[in-house]
Each structure stands twice: as C-alpha cells, then as structure tokens.
Scaffold this active site. Structure first.
Site, short mmCIF file in Angstrom:
data_model
loop_
_atom_site.label_atom_id
_atom_site.label_comp_id
_atom_site.label_asym_id
_atom_site.label_seq_id
_atom_site.Cartn_x
_atom_site.Cartn_y
_atom_site.Cartn_z
N MET A 162 1.03 -1.15 0.01
CA MET A 162 0.04 0.00 0.10
C MET A 162 1.10 1.31 0.06
O MET A 162 0.39 2.41 0.48
CB MET A 162 -0.88 0.20 1.09
N GLY A 190 11.09 -2.73 5.49
CA GLY A 190 10.36 -3.96 5.60
C GLY A 190 9.91 -4.39 4.18
O GLY A 190 10.05 -5.50 3.94
N HIS A 191 9.18 -3.29 3.50
CA HIS A 191 8.87 -3.62 1.92
C HIS A 191 10.24 -3.95 1.01
O HIS A 191 10.07 -4.82 0.44
CB HIS A 191 8.39 -2.40 1.40
N LYS A 221 5.45 -11.63 7.12
CA LYS A 221 4.85 -12.37 8.03
C LYS A 221 4.40 -11.43 9.49
O LYS A 221 3.74 -11.96 10.33
CB LYS A 221 5.67 -13.38 8.75
N ASP A 240 2.10 -9.23 9.26
CA ASP A 240 0.51 -9.48 8.86
C ASP A 240 0.16 -10.69 8.99
O ASP A 240 -0.05 -11.42 7.63
CB ASP A 240 0.22 -8.48 7.74
N SER A 265 6.62 -0.54 10.11
CA SER A 265 5.30 -0.40 9.58
C SER A 265 5.04 0.87 9.04
O SER A 265 5.75 1.79 9.69
CB SER A 265 4.33 -0.63 10.86
N ARG A 286 2.62 2.84 9.62
CA ARG A 286 1.97 3.57 10.45
C ARG A 286 2.86 4.18 11.50
O ARG A 286 2.52 4.86 12.33
CB ARG A 286 1.02 2.63 11.22
O1 PAF Z 1 -0.45 -5.47 3.60
C1 PAF Z 1 -0.75 -4.74 2.91
O2 PAF Z 1 -0.03 -3.82 2.54
C2 PAF Z 1 -2.09 -4.77 2.32
O3 PAF Z 1 -2.96 -5.38 3.19
C3 PAF Z 1 -2.09 -5.52 0.70
C4 PAF Z 1 -1.70 -6.93 0.81
C5 PAF Z 1 -1.33 -4.67 -0.09
C6 PAF Z 1 -3.41 -5.48 0.27
O4 PAF Z 1 -4.08 -4.25 0.08
#
Ligand code: PAF
Length: 313
Positions: free
Chosen positions: A34, A40-41, A178, A180, A215, A217
C-alpha cells in the site's frame, strides 16, 4: 539491472506487460503493497528478486479493507518517494499503481485525491444498500479470529483486492510479510481453495534496531508513543522466553503481554496464542504457535507477532 522500473497505472497495460513477458517464458514475482515504502517492504522485494525473472511491485491503498471509522483518509502516502526508492533498489522491473481498482458507480479515476478519499469512504458506507462493488472473497474461518474481531471488513477487503491483483498481474509467486500473520495465512488459504497457480512466500518480520516491527503506521507515533510501542516486542520476547524455559499456560503468556503493554501506556486490542497454520487458539504450547498482538498507542493501532516453536517439533 540498472534501468528504471516501468510504471503502469492502467490494469489493461499491466496485464499486457505481464502476459507478453510470460509468453516469452519469463516468470513474474509480485510484491503487493500500500506504498509509503520502508525497509520492511524493500526486504520483501529482495526476497522476491531471486524467486522469478521479473519483479513487479504494486502500490495501492485499498479502500475496500478499511471500515468507515478507520484510517483510510490519513493513511500515509508518498508515490514520488516510493518510485525513487524502487528505482534506487535496481531490482524492480514494473510498478503497478492504479488510481482505483473498484468499479464503483461512476468511477473516480479523474477525481482529486481529496474527492477520491471521501468518495471511497461513502462507497464503503453505501455498500450495505447494495450499490457499488458487489463481489467479495471471504476466507470464512481464518478471517474471523484475531484482528477480524475488531476489523470485520478487513480480510474480505484484503482477499478481494489481492485476488484482483493476482488476476491482473498473473504472477508465478507473490510475497507477503509475516508481520501481517493472519493476512499471510488468509492469502495462503485463498490461493489453495481457489486453485490459483501462484506460490505464496511468507517473509520474516523486519525490525528497527530496538525491536519495533517496521510499519508504515510508525510515522504517526509521537516520540513518546514510539517508546511505549516497544512494549509489544519486549513483552512478546519475555513471553516467548518464559514459554520455552518454564511450564506455562497460554493464559500466563498472554498475561505477560497484557501487563507489560498496559504498564507502558498502550491499550491492548487483542492478544492470542494460536496454532501457526489454523490460527486456532490453544491453551498449552505443544505445537508450533504464534503470539499475535494488536495494541493502540494514541490513535495508532500496531500489530506484531512472534512464532514459538517448542523443542523437538
Ligand atoms: O499488507 C498490505 O499492505 C495490504 O493489506 C495488501 C496485501 C497490499 C492488500 O491491500
């Protein structure tokens, strides 16, 4: 790789890009995000890179997974910064950043961001009277527990948008963090149940040096809340140590987390000790389990988890 990723906003263009490469025998990995990318990404993308010939990152803040009371309108975004990070990484071939994936009545691809946000929120509200998007994917048992209790529309929104991304990008492999944990398990189950020919890979949690899970956030925490939020990691670490070294019940494990987060000034939303695959709550730790925590610090809800694999299993 050296070249900039190709940026696509249109789903037909994305599908064409992917199909033409797959028809040349190339495999595709997808990292759904998102946006507001952090380390992390980038770790997810590094995990994806060796698993396929081409890596696609999607950036889309999905209105379908936010309830009207949640933080969709304030969810952080920085597309320019994200695209720069992805270009600098040098291992991403395409970025898919659609303005809207839900064909709500009238659409809103031409609207301003502010209009888009309020329109999306009212579309979610309107959804109960039958207008707008109608098709949802529900992973019925797995979506109900843990975060599903306080976020009842979240997992159907996630499963639905991820299914849409899978249908558009048609990847061979997709990577989920993981952190999430429940989301990762929900997607694994959806892929199994709906016969998607996609391998789902769960990538380990990436933490700041003091233990806070990364995160998007986290930027919304004040410096004081940022310190308090460490109680999630510290309490889970203590709970895990106790579980591995003493005869304890899951209630005692949960109590360690509840007391430490409470004492730090956080507000617990959910603490559960569940089996790693089924996410069913357990009373004793005899099989591989995971402690899952969701807690509020000010106006920010954070989630985190820690797997416990008892010896000999
Ligand atoms: O983890 C996220 O960023 C979102 O929930 C995802 C998997 C991209 C779905 O919108």
């Amino acid at each position: 790789m050296g070249s900039e990723p190709e940026v696509m906003r249109d789903k037909a263009a994305m599908r064409l890009w992917s199909r033409s490469r797959r028809s040349q025998g190339k495999t595709v990995a997808l990292v759904p995000t998102m946006g507001f990318l952090h380390d992390g990404h980038l770790a997810l993308i590094r995990t994806a890179h060796p698993l396929a010939d081409l890596t696609v990152v999607s950036i889309y803040v999905n209105p379908g997974q936010f309830a009207p009371s949640e933080d969709f309108s304030t969810y952080p975004s920085d597309l320019t910064g994200d695209l720069k990070k992805l270009a600098d990484l040098g291992i991403v071939h395409a970025v898919f950043c659609p303005s809207n994936l839900y064909d709500y009545e009238g659409g809103f691809s031409e609207m301003s961001t502010a209009d888009r946000v309020s329109s999306a929120v009212s579309c979610i509200e309107a959804e109960d009277d039958g207008s707008g998007h109608e098709t949802w994917i529900r992973v019925e048992k797995l979506e109900r527990g843990l975060c599903g209790k306080s976020r009842p529309v979240f997992f159907r929104g996630v499963a639905t948008v991820v299914a849409k991304l899978f249908n558009i990008v048609e990847p061979d492999v997709a990577i989920f963090g993981k952190k999430d944990y429940q989301q990762w398990r929900v997607i694994c189950r959806m892929v199994r149940d709906l016969d998607y020919a996609i391998k789902i890979v769960g990538s380990e949690i990436v933490r700041e040096s003091d233990g806070l899970a990364m995160s998007s956030r986290n930027v919304r925490l004040s410096p004081e809340e940022r310190v308090k939020a460490l109680s999630i990691y510290n309490s889970m670490s203590k709970a895990k140590y106790t579980a591995l070294h003493e005869q304890t019940t899951c209630q005692e494990i949960k109590d360690i987390v509840i007391q430490m987060v409470d004492k730090a000034g956080g507000r617990i939303d959910c603490v559960e000790v569940v089996e790693q695959e089924s996410l069913v709550a357990v009373e004793d730790i005899r099989t591989p389990v995971v402690i899952c925590v969701a807690a509020w610090f000010g106006k920010v809800r954070l989630i985190d988890n820690m797997e416990i694999n008892p010896c000999g299993i």
